[in-house]
Design a protein around this motif. Sequence first.
Motif, short mmCIF file in Angstrom:
data_model
loop_
_atom_site.label_atom_id
_atom_site.label_comp_id
_atom_site.label_asym_id
_atom_site.label_seq_id
_atom_site.Cartn_x
_atom_site.Cartn_y
_atom_site.Cartn_z
N GLU A 57 0.85 -1.19 0.00
CA GLU A 57 0.00 0.00 0.00
C GLU A 57 0.88 1.24 0.00
O GLU A 57 1.81 1.35 0.80
N GLU A 58 0.58 2.17 -0.89
CA GLU A 58 1.33 3.41 -0.97
C GLU A 58 0.83 4.38 0.09
O GLU A 58 -0.37 4.51 0.31
N LYS A 59 1.78 5.06 0.73
CA LYS A 59 1.41 6.05 1.73
C LYS A 59 0.86 7.29 1.02
O LYS A 59 1.37 7.69 -0.01
N PRO A 60 -0.19 7.89 1.59
CA PRO A 60 -0.72 9.10 0.95
C PRO A 60 0.26 10.25 1.05
O PRO A 60 0.96 10.40 2.05
N ARG A 61 0.33 11.05 0.00
CA ARG A 61 1.24 12.18 -0.03
C ARG A 61 0.69 13.30 0.82
O ARG A 61 -0.49 13.63 0.76
N LYS A 62 1.57 13.89 1.64
CA LYS A 62 1.19 15.04 2.44
C LYS A 62 1.62 16.29 1.69
O LYS A 62 2.81 16.51 1.48
N PRO A 63 0.67 17.12 1.25
CA PRO A 63 1.05 18.32 0.50
C PRO A 63 1.81 19.30 1.38
O PRO A 63 1.43 19.54 2.53
N THR A 64 2.89 19.83 0.84
CA THR A 64 3.70 20.80 1.59
C THR A 64 3.95 22.02 0.73
O THR A 64 3.83 21.97 -0.49
N LYS A 65 4.32 23.12 1.38
CA LYS A 65 4.65 24.35 0.66
C LYS A 65 6.17 24.52 0.68
O LYS A 65 6.82 24.11 1.64
N PRO A 66 6.72 25.16 -0.35
CA PRO A 66 8.16 25.44 -0.29
C PRO A 66 8.45 26.48 0.80
O PRO A 66 7.63 27.36 1.06
N SER A 67 9.63 26.38 1.39
CA SER A 67 9.99 27.32 2.46
C SER A 67 10.20 28.73 1.88
O SER A 67 10.41 28.89 0.68
N LYS A 68 10.17 29.74 2.76
CA LYS A 68 10.37 31.12 2.30
C LYS A 68 11.75 31.29 1.68
O LYS A 68 11.92 32.00 0.70
N ALA A 69 12.74 30.62 2.27
CA ALA A 69 14.11 30.71 1.75
C ALA A 69 14.19 30.13 0.33
O ALA A 69 14.85 30.69 -0.55
N ALA A 70 13.49 29.02 0.10
CA ALA A 70 13.51 28.39 -1.22
C ALA A 70 12.84 29.29 -2.26
O ALA A 70 13.32 29.43 -3.39
N VAL A 71 11.73 29.92 -1.87
CA VAL A 71 11.03 30.84 -2.77
C VAL A 71 11.93 32.02 -3.09
O VAL A 71 12.07 32.43 -4.26
N HIS A 72 12.56 32.60 -2.06
CA HIS A 72 13.45 33.75 -2.24
C HIS A 72 14.62 33.39 -3.17
O HIS A 72 14.96 34.16 -4.08
N LYS A 73 15.21 32.22 -2.96
CA LYS A 73 16.35 31.77 -3.77
C LYS A 73 15.93 31.61 -5.24
O LYS A 73 16.65 32.03 -6.15
N ARG A 74 14.75 31.04 -5.47
CA ARG A 74 14.26 30.86 -6.83
C ARG A 74 14.03 32.20 -7.52
O ARG A 74 14.44 32.41 -8.67
N LEU A 75 13.41 33.14 -6.82
CA LEU A 75 13.13 34.46 -7.41
C LEU A 75 14.43 35.22 -7.70
O LEU A 75 14.53 35.91 -8.72
N GLU A 76 15.39 35.10 -6.80
CA GLU A 76 16.68 35.76 -7.02
C GLU A 76 17.38 35.21 -8.26
O GLU A 76 17.94 35.96 -9.06
N SER A 77 17.35 33.88 -8.43
CA SER A 77 18.01 33.30 -9.61
C SER A 77 17.30 33.72 -10.89
O SER A 77 17.94 33.94 -11.93
N LYS A 78 15.96 33.89 -10.82
CA LYS A 78 15.22 34.36 -12.00
C LYS A 78 15.61 35.80 -12.35
O LYS A 78 15.77 36.14 -13.53
N LYS A 79 15.74 36.64 -11.33
CA LYS A 79 16.15 38.04 -11.56
C LYS A 79 17.54 38.11 -12.17
O LYS A 79 17.80 38.88 -13.10
#
Length: 137
Positions: A101-123
Amino acid sequence: MPKKPDFQILIQELTFKTSRSGGKGGQHVNKVSSKVELIWNINQTAACDEHQKQLLLQKLANRIDKEGLLHIVADDDRCQYKNKEIAIKRLLKLIKESLIEEKPRKPTKPSKAAVHKRLESKKKQALKKINRNIIWD
């Protein structure tokens, strides 16, 4: 922890059909019925409990016919006995894999640091591309 299916009972419930097989073997193939088709009725089995039956019916739905029979064909070897063993091994492997039996996936949000890092690399990437388009006079 759920109990495992009783494989001793399961093996007694199996029915086999034999027929002539194609493939290697030359003239021997034309004389001997070495191809084995294993048939197992999941709905009527005493080897599994109701929960296990439902899991098997759900996960193996594309391999089960309208009567609820699971068919496995083995014609790998020239010997009927070895083909029976191969078919039984395939069935047991299929059952073991289907009852996990597969365990159900628990939805999570990316951390603030990960979001900030992604936006900085895009800029940074955007600035790089803008600088390429500057025309020097």
